[in-house]
Design a protein around this motif. Structure first.
Motif, short mmCIF file in Angstrom:
data_model
loop_
_atom_site.label_atom_id
_atom_site.label_comp_id
_atom_site.label_asym_id
_atom_site.label_seq_id
_atom_site.Cartn_x
_atom_site.Cartn_y
_atom_site.Cartn_z
N TYR A 44 57.30 67.59 111.12
CA TYR A 44 57.35 69.05 111.25
C TYR A 44 58.34 69.59 110.24
O TYR A 44 59.55 69.51 110.42
CB TYR A 44 57.75 69.43 112.67
CG TYR A 44 57.87 70.92 112.91
CD1 TYR A 44 56.82 71.78 112.64
CD2 TYR A 44 59.04 71.46 113.43
CE1 TYR A 44 56.91 73.13 112.87
CE2 TYR A 44 59.14 72.83 113.67
CZ TYR A 44 58.08 73.65 113.39
OH TYR A 44 58.18 75.01 113.62
N ALA A 82 58.96 72.67 109.09
CA ALA A 82 59.65 73.95 109.25
C ALA A 82 61.04 73.79 109.84
O ALA A 82 61.93 74.59 109.58
CB ALA A 82 58.81 74.87 110.15
N HIS A 141 50.47 72.29 111.36
CA HIS A 141 51.58 71.55 110.75
C HIS A 141 51.25 70.08 110.56
O HIS A 141 52.09 69.32 110.04
CB HIS A 141 52.83 71.68 111.61
CG HIS A 141 53.37 73.07 111.69
ND1 HIS A 141 54.01 73.69 110.64
CD2 HIS A 141 53.35 73.98 112.70
CE1 HIS A 141 54.37 74.92 110.99
NE2 HIS A 141 53.97 75.12 112.23
N LEU A 152 53.52 75.27 103.15
CA LEU A 152 52.93 74.61 104.32
C LEU A 152 51.97 73.51 103.87
O LEU A 152 52.03 72.37 104.35
CB LEU A 152 52.19 75.63 105.18
CG LEU A 152 51.44 75.07 106.40
CD1 LEU A 152 52.41 74.47 107.41
CD2 LEU A 152 50.61 76.17 107.05
N GLY A 174 50.63 70.26 105.76
CA GLY A 174 50.05 71.12 106.77
C GLY A 174 48.76 71.77 106.32
O GLY A 174 48.22 71.45 105.25
#
Length: 277
Positions: free
Chosen positions: A9, A11, A123, A174, A179
């Motif tokens: 992940y 982010a 994601h 992303l 992602g």
């Protein structure tokens, strides 16, 4: 943290304040009528919320099923702690929290009446594999509910040039991290690739709208943090799609946008309900 062979992940959990804005009402309206109907037939309903983040949607679900049980999972112990704090703060008791990876859910087959997944698949580098696992833990005659943002479909006013550039780099970073920048439109396809028959899938699109002062502040504040200290800043510079000055201009533009009375942001989300046979 990521499952073996998969991306993580990207982010991060330091810039997810805007996730706390999300509730079942503003982010899972495609599921709520079905949930309410199922609760009438099965008051002791079991619902799994995968990738629950700060748990605001999970706690919302719990209030619709007071005799049922919500299980909220995430890969981060830190974020699960925040989710528990939120549940405690709003008086929700019928909820439990468990660390879990979406590719390897630690539950037997057919464990839950409803499995809900929100803004998780976009994601991932292998969404169909995750959906296959989600369907596995869903009971026959149960429901899987998916919802993913469509990064290519934002509508913003005023159209400040730095914010239009932000939209572009958000999608590009992303995708660069493994992602999916077109997640909303691919939900049906991903679900079919996971082995679900087309006739068992109901598809729709829903929206988010950020227009009130509180809504704008929640969104813009998180975007500013991502630009100042988050992974997005470093990745955009690494990819050569934004300079330090351009990123600083985006921070200032989000601040201006948040304080503008007629400012508004709309985001399209793809939605799927699966009726498991």
């Amino acid at each position: 943290m990521a499952a073996a062979g998969h991306n993580k992940y990207a982010a991060g959990y330091g810039q997810v304040k805007h996730h706390e804005w999300r509730t079942a009402e503003n982010s899972a309206s495609h599921l709520l009528p079905r949930l309410q109907a199922m609760v009438k037939e099965t008051p002791q309903l079991k619902l799994l919320d995968v990738g629950a983040g700060p748990g605001t949607i999970s706690a919302s679900f719990a209030k619709y099923m007071p005799d049922g049980q919500v299980t909220a999972t995430d890969i981060s112990d830190e974020i699960l702690g925040r989710a528990k704090e939120h549940a405690d703060s709003v008086g929700v008791k019928n909820i439990q929290f468990q660390k879990a990876n979406v590719y390897e859910l630690p539950f037997p087959d057919s464990s839950f009446d409803i499995v809900h997944v929100h803004q998780v698949l976009c994601h991932l580098d292998a969404p169909p594999d995750a959906i296959r696992e989600i369907v596995r833990v869903t009971k026959p005659r149960g429901v899987v509910a998916l919802r993913e943002s469509e990064m290519k479909m934002w509508c913003i006013f005023p159209e400040l040039p730095p914010l239009l550039q932000f939209h572009e780099i958000a999608a590009k970073t992303l995708a660069a991290n493994g992602g999916q920048d077109k997640g909303g439109r691919q939900l049906v396809s991903w679900t079919m690739k996971a082995g679900v028959a087309r006739e068992d899938i109901t598809a729709s699109f829903g929206t988010w709208c950020y227009s009130t002062p509180d809504d704008r502040l929640a969104w813009a504040g998180s975007m500013m943090e991502r630009l100042k200290t988050g992974q997005m800043r470093g990745k955009a510079i690494e990819l050569g799609i934004a300079t330090e000055q351009e990123i600083d201009d985006m921070v200032n533009a989000w601040d201006e946008w948040s304080k503008t009375d007629d400012a508004i942001l709309g985001i399209m989300n793809g939605e799927v309900l699966v009726d498991k046979k």
